[in-house]
Design an enzyme around this catalytic site. Sequence first.
Site, short mmCIF file in Angstrom:
data_model
loop_
_atom_site.label_atom_id
_atom_site.label_comp_id
_atom_site.label_asym_id
_atom_site.label_seq_id
_atom_site.Cartn_x
_atom_site.Cartn_y
_atom_site.Cartn_z
N HIS A 115 0.86 -1.18 0.00
CA HIS A 115 0.00 0.00 0.00
C HIS A 115 0.89 1.23 0.00
O HIS A 115 1.66 1.46 0.94
CB HIS A 115 -0.92 0.01 1.22
CG HIS A 115 -1.84 1.20 1.24
ND1 HIS A 115 -3.10 1.18 0.68
CD2 HIS A 115 -1.68 2.45 1.74
CE1 HIS A 115 -3.67 2.36 0.84
NE2 HIS A 115 -2.82 3.15 1.49
N CYS A 116 0.80 2.02 -1.06
CA CYS A 116 1.68 3.17 -1.22
C CYS A 116 0.92 4.44 -0.85
O CYS A 116 0.01 4.85 -1.58
CB CYS A 116 2.19 3.26 -2.65
SG CYS A 116 3.35 4.63 -2.92
#
Length: 243
Positions: A201-202
Amino acid sequence: MQDGAKTILFGRAKGMVKAPAYSKVLTDSPPRSEEELSKMPHVTRKWEVFPGRNKFYCNGRIMMARQTGIFYFTVGLIVFTSGLFFGFDCPYLAKNISYAIPAIGGVLFIFVMSTLLRTSFSDPGVIPRATPDEAADLEKQIEVPNGSSSPTYRPPPRAKEIVVRGQTVKLKYCFTCKIFRPPRASHCSICDNCVERFDHHCPWVGNCVGKRNYRYFYMFIVSLAFLCVFIFSCVITHLILGN
């Protein structure tokens, strides 16, 4: 019979027999008034009852995570840095070196922003959760204790093995989505969804990186690196020539 046929043919040749008239058939539905539209039942779309922690815009066409503050910071940082470059360095370099410098910079900037928005706004590969009936069938695995006639229920196992093309593949169970997720899939605790081929998850793009947007994320990283090197080289050149 032959005389009659000749008479019909002669009459058609003279224009005595007219072709049948065809009326136009209306296939389009008639326009509805505002009162009729207001009485029509509302159609509930899937994104309106989505169980995850995502936000949707443009009638579900844009999908993002809840925490988007860092994403807006990323956009502002790229736009601000590129704006300084186009406003101060590009005029001097275009006049003294080549007009290709602002053109190359513009192409890189547009490509970076397009890949960033594509990564941030697209579905990363969310796996649909099990329906209540599917979850009930999966969880209700009956085990009869020794000497007891009353069945008790136990949760499904954490993993199961299946054979795919002669090879054994282990599938892990997700207790939140109530599914056996495929290999390389994982559950994102921030978005609360199982994502296929989940990478991470960026927060910088405001979305998960998975199967459906990994290529755009990769192109964003590569193009951003080229843009940074290009701007840095042009700034150093400006400083050297300006002095």
